[in-house]
Structures are given as structure tokens and as C-alpha cells.
Design a protein around this motif. Structure first.
Motif, PDB file in Angstrom:
ATOM      1  N   GLN A 149       6.437  11.811   3.014  1.00  0.00           N
ATOM      2  CA  GLN A 149       5.856  10.493   2.770  1.00  0.00           C
ATOM      3  C   GLN A 149       6.850   9.391   3.111  1.00  0.00           C
ATOM      4  O   GLN A 149       6.474   8.366   3.679  1.00  0.00           O
ATOM      5  CB  GLN A 149       5.354  10.387   1.333  1.00  0.00           C
TER       6      GLN A 149
ATOM      7  N   SER B 137      -4.717   0.703  -2.485  1.00  0.00           N
ATOM      8  CA  SER B 137      -4.403   2.033  -3.003  1.00  0.00           C
ATOM      9  C   SER B 137      -5.235   3.068  -2.269  1.00  0.00           C
ATOM     10  O   SER B 137      -6.444   2.878  -2.087  1.00  0.00           O
ATOM     11  CB  SER B 137      -4.731   2.119  -4.495  1.00  0.00           C
TER      12      SER B 137
ATOM     13  N   ASP C 272       0.869  -1.166   0.000  1.00  0.00           N
ATOM     14  CA  ASP C 272       0.000   0.000   0.000  1.00  0.00           C
ATOM     15  C   ASP C 272       0.910   1.222   0.000  1.00  0.00           C
ATOM     16  O   ASP C 272       2.136   1.076  -0.029  1.00  0.00           O
ATOM     17  CB  ASP C 272      -1.020  -0.033   1.150  1.00  0.00           C
ATOM     18  N   PRO C 273       0.377   2.440   0.004  1.00  0.00           N
ATOM     19  CA  PRO C 273       1.251   3.607  -0.051  1.00  0.00           C
ATOM     20  C   PRO C 273       2.184   3.770   1.153  1.00  0.00           C
ATOM     21  O   PRO C 273       3.177   4.489   1.065  1.00  0.00           O
ATOM     22  CB  PRO C 273       0.269   4.780  -0.144  1.00  0.00           C
TER      23      PRO C 273
ATOM     24  N   GLU D  30       5.127  -0.536   1.475  1.00  0.00           N
ATOM     25  CA  GLU D  30       5.252  -0.711   0.027  1.00  0.00           C
ATOM     26  C   GLU D  30       5.548  -2.128  -0.433  1.00  0.00           C
ATOM     27  O   GLU D  30       5.256  -2.468  -1.573  1.00  0.00           O
ATOM     28  CB  GLU D  30       6.328   0.236  -0.512  1.00  0.00           C
TER      29      GLU D  30
ATOM     30  N   ASP E   7      -4.973   7.655  -1.167  1.00  0.00           N
ATOM     31  CA  ASP E   7      -4.279   8.925  -1.303  1.00  0.00           C
ATOM     32  C   ASP E   7      -3.527   9.215  -0.007  1.00  0.00           C
ATOM     33  O   ASP E   7      -4.134   9.577   0.999  1.00  0.00           O
ATOM     34  CB  ASP E   7      -5.309  10.015  -1.607  1.00  0.00           C
ATOM     35  N   LEU E   8      -2.207   9.058  -0.039  1.00  0.00           N
ATOM     36  CA  LEU E   8      -1.404   9.240   1.168  1.00  0.00           C
ATOM     37  C   LEU E   8      -1.435  10.694   1.640  1.00  0.00           C
ATOM     38  O   LEU E   8      -1.408  10.951   2.849  1.00  0.00           O
ATOM     39  CB  LEU E   8       0.037   8.766   0.931  1.00  0.00           C
TER      40      LEU E   8
ATOM     41  N   ARG F 283       6.507   6.364   5.938  1.00  0.00           N
ATOM     42  CA  ARG F 283       6.819   4.951   5.664  1.00  0.00           C
ATOM     43  C   ARG F 283       7.854   4.403   6.646  1.00  0.00           C
ATOM     44  O   ARG F 283       7.693   3.292   7.162  1.00  0.00           O
ATOM     45  CB  ARG F 283       7.320   4.806   4.228  1.00  0.00           C
TER      46      ARG F 283
END
Length: 156
Positions: free
Chosen positions: A138, A113, A36-37, A40, A115-116, A142
Motif C-alpha cells: 500500500q 474513503s 483518500d487511501p 493521504e 477499500d485500497l 502511494r
């Protein structure tokens, strides 16, 4: 009658609604790949442990899902998670599109998926609004998530 893999997706999300990470993990093949965003590229037990961690830490959590479709090889669903992001005490509504690949009645790939930047605006407030679109922010999100997963796994 829906396909068995559509029933598998439904079973996965019904377990998620109950924060039953063990049942979710049982839907995955041993070498599953998840992305996922934020996370990863998780594989196998890492992916299952991510759900265990999220279920264990969930606060003020609810989940809905719909548009479940599947055939012998692939599937998809849409789901919405509502929860309190514990690091900031802010409420998040995350709208997610999921894609799956199957083999032998198990999920072998799961790709979410969302929108981060939208997530970061909700979870982080002003910082997320101003900087959540930026690759360095971002990447920091992560790294923090992977660090949390590593700590969770080490404590198990």
C-alpha cells in the motif's frame, strides 16, 4: 429545495463526469485539504492538480454519484468510478464514500474513503490479490501515485 452546498457537491461530480477538472478545482477553496487511501494529504493546488492529472489520464471512464447530502458546514456523497487502470490495462470499479467541509460556498476539506485492497485486487491483479492488503505494498502504491502527481505538476 436542496442546500447550496449539496448543489456544490452535485456540480463537482457533474464536472467529474465530464472530466472537467477546472470546474472541479473551482469548487475548492484555495487552501483545500484532500485525502483518500492513496493521496493521504494533499493541500491547495496539489489537490486540484490531482483531479487535473486523473482527468487527463482517464481511459474508458464513467462516474455515477448519489446520496448527496449537505448543510451549512458539512456534506457527503457516494460515488462510483469505472475506468481502465493504464499501468496494467485492467478495469477498475471503485466505490467511494466522500465527506466534505464547507466555508463561504467552497469546499475546504474533501475526504474520500474506499477499500485500497479491493482497489489493488482490481488494478494490479494477482499481485494486488496476494499482497494488496500489506502495508509495504500500500505504501508503494502511494509513493507511485505521488511520483506521478509530482511529474504531472512539473510538466505543467
Amino acid at each position: 429545495m436542496s442546500h447550496a452546498n449539496a448543489e456544490l457537491i452535485t456540480h463537482f461530480y457533474q464536472a467529474f463526469q465530464q472530466l472537467d477538472a477546472e470546474t472541479m478545482a473551482a469548487c475548492y477553496a484555495e487552501g483545500v485539504r484532500f485525502s483518500d487511501p492513496v493521496f493521504e494529504d494533499l493541500r491547495g493546488a496539489e489537490a486540484a492538480d490531482m483531479w487535473r492529472m486523473l482527468a487527463a489520464r482517464a481511459q474508458d471512464f464513467s462516474l455515477t454519484f448519489d446520496q448527496v447530502q449537505a448543510d451549512e458546514h458539512e456534506g457527503r456523497a457516494r460515488w462510483v468510478a469505472r475506468y481502465l487502470f493504464s499501468q496494467t490495462g485492467r478495469h477498475v470499479v471503485n466505490r467511494i464514500e466522500a465527506r466534505f467541509l464547507f466555508r463561504d460556498g467552497k469546499i475546504i476539506e474533501h475526504h474520500d474513503s474506499f477499500d485500497l485492497w479491493r482497489w489493488s485486487r482490481q488494478a494490479l491483479g494477482l499481485k494486488g490479490w496476494l499482497l494488496g492488503w500489506a502495508p509495504p505494498v500500500q505504501q508503494a502504491i502511494r509513493r507511485q501515485a505521488l511520483k506521478g502527481l509530482a511529474q504531472f505538476r512539473a510538466a505543467r
